[in-house]
Design an enzyme around this catalytic site. Sequence first.
Site, short mmCIF file in Angstrom:
data_model
loop_
_atom_site.label_atom_id
_atom_site.label_comp_id
_atom_site.label_asym_id
_atom_site.label_seq_id
_atom_site.Cartn_x
_atom_site.Cartn_y
_atom_site.Cartn_z
N CYS A 12 0.82 -1.20 0.00
CA CYS A 12 0.00 0.00 0.00
C CYS A 12 0.85 1.25 0.00
CB CYS A 12 -0.93 0.01 1.21
SG CYS A 12 -0.11 -0.35 2.76
N GLY A 44 -1.15 0.35 -4.82
CA GLY A 44 -2.34 -0.35 -4.37
C GLY A 44 -3.57 0.10 -5.12
N ASN A 122 1.78 1.27 5.97
CA ASN A 122 2.35 0.57 4.83
C ASN A 122 3.35 -0.45 5.35
OD1 ASN A 122 4.87 1.41 2.34
ND2 ASN A 122 3.43 -0.29 2.36
N GLY A 123 3.14 -1.73 5.03
CA GLY A 123 4.05 -2.77 5.47
C GLY A 123 3.28 -3.99 5.96
N TYR A 286 11.49 -2.54 -8.89
CA TYR A 286 10.20 -2.56 -9.57
C TYR A 286 9.11 -1.70 -8.95
CZ TYR A 286 5.72 -4.28 -11.32
OH TYR A 286 4.47 -4.35 -11.85
#
Length: 509
Positions: A12, A44, A122-123, A286
């Site tokens: 996210c 996301g 986030n994570g 990426y």
Amino acid sequence: MELEELGIREECGVFGCIASGVWPTELDVPHVITLGLVGLQHRGQESAGIVTSDGESSQAFKVHKGMGLINHVFNADSLKKLYVSNLGIGHTRYSTSGISELQNCQPFVVETLHGKIAVAHNGELTNAIQLRRKLMRHGVGLSTSSDSELITQLLAFTPPLENDDTADWVARIKNLMNETPTSYSLLIMHKDIIYAVRDPYGNRPLCIGRLIPVGDMNGKGKDNSETEGWVVSSESCSFLSIGAEYYREVLPGEIVKISRYDVQTLDVVPRREGDPSAFCIFEYVYFARPDSIFEGQMVYSVRRRCGQQLAIEAPVEADLVSTVPESATPAALGYAQKCGIPYVEVLCKNRYVGRTFIQPNMRLRQLGVAKKFGVLSDNFKGKRVVIIDDSIVRGNTISPIIKLLRESGAKEVHIRVASPPIRFPCYMGINIPTKEELIANRPEFHDLANYIGADSVVYLSVEGLVSSVQESIKARQENENGLKKKSRVGKIGHCTACLTGEYPVQLEW
């Protein structure tokens, strides 16, 4: 290319905004957050949410969440629900922990002894199972399957030395960080403050931007421009579109207080002694947009260096270098430059055909990649082609592209991969196929060129990737050492767990 096709995704993205000066201001906080999240859409696409506040009362939170893309969730009517606001935080989600449904949408809001807080994460917590059990043993009910809710509940815990009338948010955040070492970047909103937090290993990114008058964005004197507000984001790529300039990165373990007045470091929580930082190296490979800045360097530049290093490690006699549009383009340009071989486009992408394209009959299914790409056969007919890809995960995406190029006249097709083989799962926020599905762990890998139909296949080495990422960082550190500046980051390292199986922390199950 194959990473995109397989749906391998970052979990996210988070974004926050706070207006500066005397409130209310003319800054349109909900609109800024929405545009900021659009810039993070690649992180996301499942769901999105925004929580805003006027900053006068922690009870006056305004919330809107929904499933789907940012532009679908937030329109003129839904944004009206978020006014009048002086600060807010937002989130865009791709689930790796927790199922895909509205109740797992962030930011989460929870009541504490000192009023409501909103949290965006986030994570993925490496010890989420243990934390879930611990909270339940303490009588805390959990309403979602997301480990982000665990963070929210831990922040609601009252530290032993906290007074009933004054919240000690540093103590609360440090208690959370002691409970779980990684992986998280957090935005926490309480009353008129946004707290920005990265775990001590710095596994997930987080940076701060300064909103300045639009007329000053391209001016030479923008450093002296008025500060209209502050933004904090998983990536810096969205700053330009909202009129913000990159200010700095939130350091590993740092707790930052962002108010209408300034940006202030409250504390830096250290890692275990001797442990290096562990920023996810696949952000460079990426996940991140190429115009984002991490650790003082642009992602595009790192990807180009990866291509140059790949040319050193795996040269080949060829007539041209190309790529499958368009994630590996910087690496392909670096490879071509280092080898002295021209970069030429061999495919053009149909941007309106995605993974959800309906294939109603066998004939369309058999066309495969031909419906997604146009072939520029005049550019490579009768020539030896080197295709640079960002990764080969299962091998079933690049194979039909090689077949298409051969059928269109390529004399030879050589594959060079600008990252090492993915061999292990990620437990820190990246959705990766199971170990058994990864081509690097299957018998076919020993004769991969024959399996996918290429003349040769070579991956970038782990050492080559790490050196490409750290080259600029080490040069800057050496310069700082020469100037006798003390580094605030500590020992530099990167998480390569999906490549090597060496995780930055001990996993708990």
